[in-house]
Design an enzyme around this catalytic site. Structure first.
Site, PDB file in Angstrom:
ATOM      1  N   ASP A   1       0.864  -1.177   0.000  1.00  0.00           N
ATOM      2  CA  ASP A   1       0.000   0.000   0.000  1.00  0.00           C
ATOM      3  C   ASP A   1       0.908   1.237   0.000  1.00  0.00           C
ATOM      4  OD1 ASP A   1       1.084   0.103   2.461  1.00  0.00           O
ATOM      5  OD2 ASP A   1      -0.784   0.514   3.521  1.00  0.00           O
TER       6      ASP A   1
ATOM      7  N   CYS B   1     -12.133 -29.238   6.805  1.00  0.00           N
ATOM      8  CA  CYS B   1     -11.236 -28.200   6.292  1.00  0.00           C
ATOM      9  C   CYS B   1      -9.948 -28.848   5.778  1.00  0.00           C
ATOM     10  CB  CYS B   1     -10.926 -27.199   7.407  1.00  0.00           C
ATOM     11  SG  CYS B   1      -9.590 -26.049   7.008  1.00  0.00           S
TER      12      CYS B   1
ATOM     13  N   CYS C   1      -6.944 -27.429   5.599  1.00  0.00           N
ATOM     14  CA  CYS C   1      -5.702 -26.779   6.003  1.00  0.00           C
ATOM     15  C   CYS C   1      -4.807 -27.758   6.753  1.00  0.00           C
ATOM     16  CB  CYS C   1      -5.972 -25.528   6.843  1.00  0.00           C
ATOM     17  SG  CYS C   1      -6.243 -25.814   8.592  1.00  0.00           S
TER      18      CYS C   1
ATOM     19  N   HIS D   1      -4.896 -21.683   9.787  1.00  0.00           N
ATOM     20  CA  HIS D   1      -6.272 -22.093   9.445  1.00  0.00           C
ATOM     21  C   HIS D   1      -7.052 -20.948   8.802  1.00  0.00           C
ATOM     22  CE1 HIS D   1     -10.307 -23.734   9.711  1.00  0.00           C
ATOM     23  NE2 HIS D   1     -10.662 -22.559  10.207  1.00  0.00           N
TER      24      HIS D   1
END
Lengths: 471, 450
Positions: free
Chosen positions: B111, B324, B326, B361
């Site tokens: 940024d 999940c 992950c 996660h």
């Protein structure tokens, strides 16, 4: 039944087997090479070390990082890290499913050996002493008592690969003469209770050797040699100076010897190895990491590249670690240690690690931890090579000449100190953590008055955004 | 130097701007404005729509670059403002840029440092030349101009760099100041384009400003699109405005932006916001919330946010999120770590490892959410995806769907059955002090501990 078949049989039944592979030159040293085998785990060549865990986690390292980037063979777990709820409910770890709840709960890689002990090392001094059937422990919710019965139950249910029996150790305080006489008696009683209730030799038990004079515990140690030697699987020394006093019976000398003596430097480790120690827990690895010190030593001498680098300093002993807080590393693209095979040294450089510490990014400590554990693994590997080559004693002397005796002083701050493992010392205590951000000036300062003036702005523009002016 | 006025800025005669990216539109949703695209950047391709985790100070909160890579991340954020203070431009120059500093082989977006003016610096003074402020480290005066910002980002070497913009908090009632900021952002864009030294290796994105005023936004879009930057960001949002307003602004801007350029909405990261914003035609997002909330012990799941520090998880030996993919949630048999809620609960706010695990996660969840949206767009079943998403997220209770999302999705022709728009309560601020709090705590503004 002959003695040899008894030994053979007990070996088959045991979960843990320790074989002594090689002794150093017996006239000079008691150092030895052994192999610790636990069913289902990776064999561990000794001398070697267990990493210390906090609440079941090796500080800074997630289990995938442990698998991928470290070589240590076992983890020391303190029961007091898991049972803060014991007062009003079953501690959650006791509900963990599977045959190895301690392993499963902490999501440890299956190859690692777990060692359960009642207290952390180093342990916080307890406010109240131990009693005849319980010790004081320090959980995240404060002090509690842990009875021998409860400890036996935990050790059986959690199924660590090795459990250190409960010992009456007055962590941090010097025991009086009355206490000293009780310490050995209590410890012996607790060990008897533990061994008599044990089923199928699970878990393997290391008997504690207390941090008091041999004479004050000679009865207990002789009892270990005569009665318990076949039932126990190792000895855990709270004071390594007791090593030469242990009777040289066959049954005792075949046992693996674990140091819980908190060595403060590599030199202490070497001394203990030469006295016959096989396994270590090394708090200084974690201390160095938290202080931002990257360990930097090799046994018995620095590698050639480093030798060249250090030539400039003449023959002065080399420091054992590098303070990574120093801004002298801020643009250095060299690894922490030249030639180090660790992930931090292969993938990153000093400039990044210095930046991470200075920015207080958690990755900084993670990378140094990876490096420091790798340095220790390499150190122990070289020690075993040296014992194999029968050059251990002379190598120790060379190491003592090449390196300073103690680790460098820490200069920077560690990560945030967490309250539960540091006991409050009294009412007028300084804050453990410095506030990272403070309001500029007083609260009543008017915003506009401190914004730089127009005249200054031009000057500042020339200097660029990263330059900082003294005002 | 031009003084701050509200007269329209003339479009300067600019030579065609080089671009260091290619944008390939893969699919368009037939109902909503959602799109799927491939964006090829100097350090490799990424797939849009995309979420970018924020590695503020060249490190993603305790994760090694290796671990970040394993979550599937190929584009992460660094903050120019923070890197400018630490390690500083000299060090970045000596080291050879941010990729080399942090050992990251993939893409980086930086940024401009403009947002930190609003979020961090009460004592900032913004003039036409730039922003004057005091260093938060030691109180020494500093000056940030568009030229400095670009110079610093050129030194950082990020694949996408952002223009310095004049950010006014969207809820500001001062329309004149808002207009001034919008025009100044356009003028600063021109200065950034002129100052940009590496247009063939770094992509400069403009930032649309204009607060919540749709006409001002439209004007800014027109002016900035004419400057033909490789990508376009919609800025100034997620600063505490009502979500209805946010959605209107995004919808208006995406309607005016060229189709063949990536659109980046800055500071967005709540799962619901991501889904709605993608439906409104945005492609790229960043937010510190997923990683910050991880350090507070919160896990993002398809069924909402779980506060793992709650005692109910002390004995929960299931994964953080069932199913999940992950590293943490996968079972040991499937090559994962087999982390349980009970273990994370045991570590939360006591050992940093607990924060690292939830960070892994949460980043995985965000990236997987974007990937599943992309697949749904490509297979043209995005409306069904949205319905399923909101159903899961609110436990199949339609009355819990946020009104702003229902309204925003109506703009994209998606209607939920059996829902009605109620008087918005959730986003009514009874406490006026709350208005200054950002809805999404969108940019990392200080070093926080787990």
């Amino acid at each position: 039944m002959s003695i040899s078949t008894t030994v053979q049989r007990s070996k088959e039944l045991k979960e843990l087997v320790f074989d002594i592979i090689k002794h150093a030159d017996a006239a000079l040293s008691s150092a030895r090479i052994g192999k610790l085998s636990v069913a289902g785990r990776k064999d561990l060549e000794t001398p070697n070390f267990f990493s210390l865990s906090s609440r079941g986690a090796v500080p800074h390292l997630t289990p995938d990082v442990i698998s991928a980037h470290t070589q240590f063979g076992g983890v020391y777990m303190a029961l007091e890290d898991f049972i803060e709820r014991a007062g009003n409910a079953t501690p959650p770890i006791m509900n963990c499913p599977g045959p190895f709840p301690l392993h499963t709960f902490a999501a440890l890689p299956p190859s690692l050996i777990t060692l359960l002990a009642p207290r952390r090392t180093p342990a916080v001094t307890a406010a109240v002493g131990n009693s005849n059937n319980a010790i004081s422990i320090f959980t995240s919710n404060g002090f509690q008592t842990l009875s021998n019965k409860a400890y036996i139950n935990y050790a059986e249910k959690l199924h660590p690969d090795i459990a250190v029996a409960l010992a009456d150790i007055p962590h941090g305080s010097v025991p009086g003469t009355k206490r000293v006489t009780k310490m050995a008696d209590r410890t012996q009683g607790w060990l008897t209770e533990l061994l008599s209730g044990r089923k199928e030799g699970k878990p393997a038990i290391f008997a504690p050797i207390l941090s008091i004079d041999f004479l004050d515990q000679s009865e207990y140690i002789n009892e270990l040699a005569d009665e318990f030697a076949d039932d126990i699987d190792g000895l855990a020394f709270y004071d390594s100076n007791l090593l030469p006093d242990i009777p040289e019976t066959t049954a005792l000398s075949r046992l693996p010897k674990l140091s819980l003596d908190e060595p403060s430097s590599p030199r202490h480790i070497l001394r203990q190895i030469s006295l016959g120690m096989d396994l270590f827990t090394i708090p200084f690895v974690g201390f160095a990491t938290d202080a931002g010190i990257a360990l930097d030593f090799q046994f018995p001498r620095p590698s050639q590249e480093e030798g060249i680098v250090s030539k400039g300093t003449g023959s002065a002993p080399l420091p054992l670690g590098i303070d990574m807080w120093s801004t002298s590393h801020s643009t250095s693209l060299t690894p922490l240690s030249i030639g180090c095979p660790c992930y931090a040294c292969r993938s990153h450089h000093r400039a990044f690690i210095q930046h991470l510490l200075s920015a207080k990014e958690m990755l900084g400590w993670a990378l140094i931890q990876i490096h420091n554990y790798t340095t220790m693994s390499t150190f122990f590997h070289s020690i075993r090579e040296s014992i194999r080559n029968k050059t251990f004693e002379s190598d120790c002397e060379e190491f003592a000449r090449a390196y300073e005796s103690e680790l460098p002083e820490k200069s920077g701050q560690g990560p945030r100190v967490r309250g539960y493992n540091f006991k409050s010392e009294g009412p007028v205590e300084q804050k453990k953590n410095k506030a990272p951000w403070l309001p500029l000036g007083g609260d009543d300062q008017v915003a506009q008055s401190v914004v730089p003036s127009d005249e200054l702005a031009g000057k500042l523009e020339e200097m660029g955004v990263t330059e900082q002016a003294d005002q | 130097m031009a003084s701050a006025t509200s007269t329209p800025t003339p479009i300067p005669m600019l030579k065609p701007m080089p671009s260091a990216l290619t944008f390939e539109l893969i699919a368009r949703c037939s109902t909503t404005k959602a799109r799927a695209a491939n964006l090829t950047l100097p350090h490799g391709p990424v797939q849009l729509p995309l979420f970018m985790p924020v590695a503020t100070q060249a490190s993603l909160k305790g994760l090694t670059p290796h671990q970040l890579e394993a979550t599937g991340c190929r584009l992460c954020l660094n903050n120019t403002y923070h890197l400018g203070l630490k390690p500083g431009q000299e060090v970045l120059k000596a080291v050879g840029g941010a990729h080399k500093l942090q050992g990251w082989k993939h893409n980086i977006l930086t940024d401009s440092g403009g947002f930190q003016m609003v979020s961090l610096l009460k004592l900032a003074n913004i003039t036409e030349e730039g922003v004057r402020f005091l260093s938060p480290h030691d109180g020494t005066p500093m000056l940030l101009t568009p030229e400095h910002s670009i110079d610093l980002q050129n030194t950082i070497g990020s694949d996408i760099i952002m223009q310095l913009d004049d950010v006014v908090i969207t809820t500001s009632p001062d329309a004149a100041r808002m207009r001034e900021a919008m025009h100044r952002s356009i003028r600063w864009l021109d200065r950034c384009i002129t100052a940009h030294a590496n247009p063939t290796t770094q992509n400069l994105f403009c930032i649309i400003q204009g607060g919540l005023d749709l006409e001002m936004r439209a004007e800014c879009c027109k002016e900035m699109v004419a400057r033909d930057t490789p990508g376009i960001a919609i800025g100034g949002l997620s600063g505490g405005e009502a979500k209805d307003d946010y959605c209107r602004v995004v919808n208006t801007c995406t309607g005016l932006l060229p189709e063949m350029k990536p659109r980046y909405v800055m500071g967005i990261g709540y799962p619901e916001d991501l889904v709605v914003s993608v439906a409104l035609g945005a492609d790229m997002f960043d937010c510190v919330w997923p990683t910050r909330t991880a350090r507070f012990g919160n896990a993002i799941t398809a069924h909402g946010l779980l506060n793992i520090r709650h005692a109910r998880y002390a004995n929960d030996f299931g994964p953080v999120e069932e199913g999940c993919g992950c590293m943490c949630c996968r079972k040991k048999e499937d090559g994962g770590l087999g982390i349980t809620k009970a273990f994370v609960h045991h570590l939360a706010s006591k050992e940093t490892v607990g924060a690292h695990l939830l960070t892994i996660h949460n980043v995985w969840y965000q990236l997987a959410l974007m990937t599943s949206m992309r697949e749904a767009i490509i297979e043209d079943r995005f409306p069904a995806f949205i319905k399923k998403f909101f159903d899961d997220y609110h436990g199949a209770d339609k009355t819990k769907y946020p009104d702003w999302a229902i309204k925003a999705l109506k703009m994209t022709q998606i209607r939920f059955e059996n829902t009605s728009i109620r008087t918005p309560k959730r986003y009514q601020n009874s406490n006026p002090a709350r208005k200054t709090l950002p809805i999404a705590y969108c940019h990392d503004h200080m070093i926080e501990e787990a």
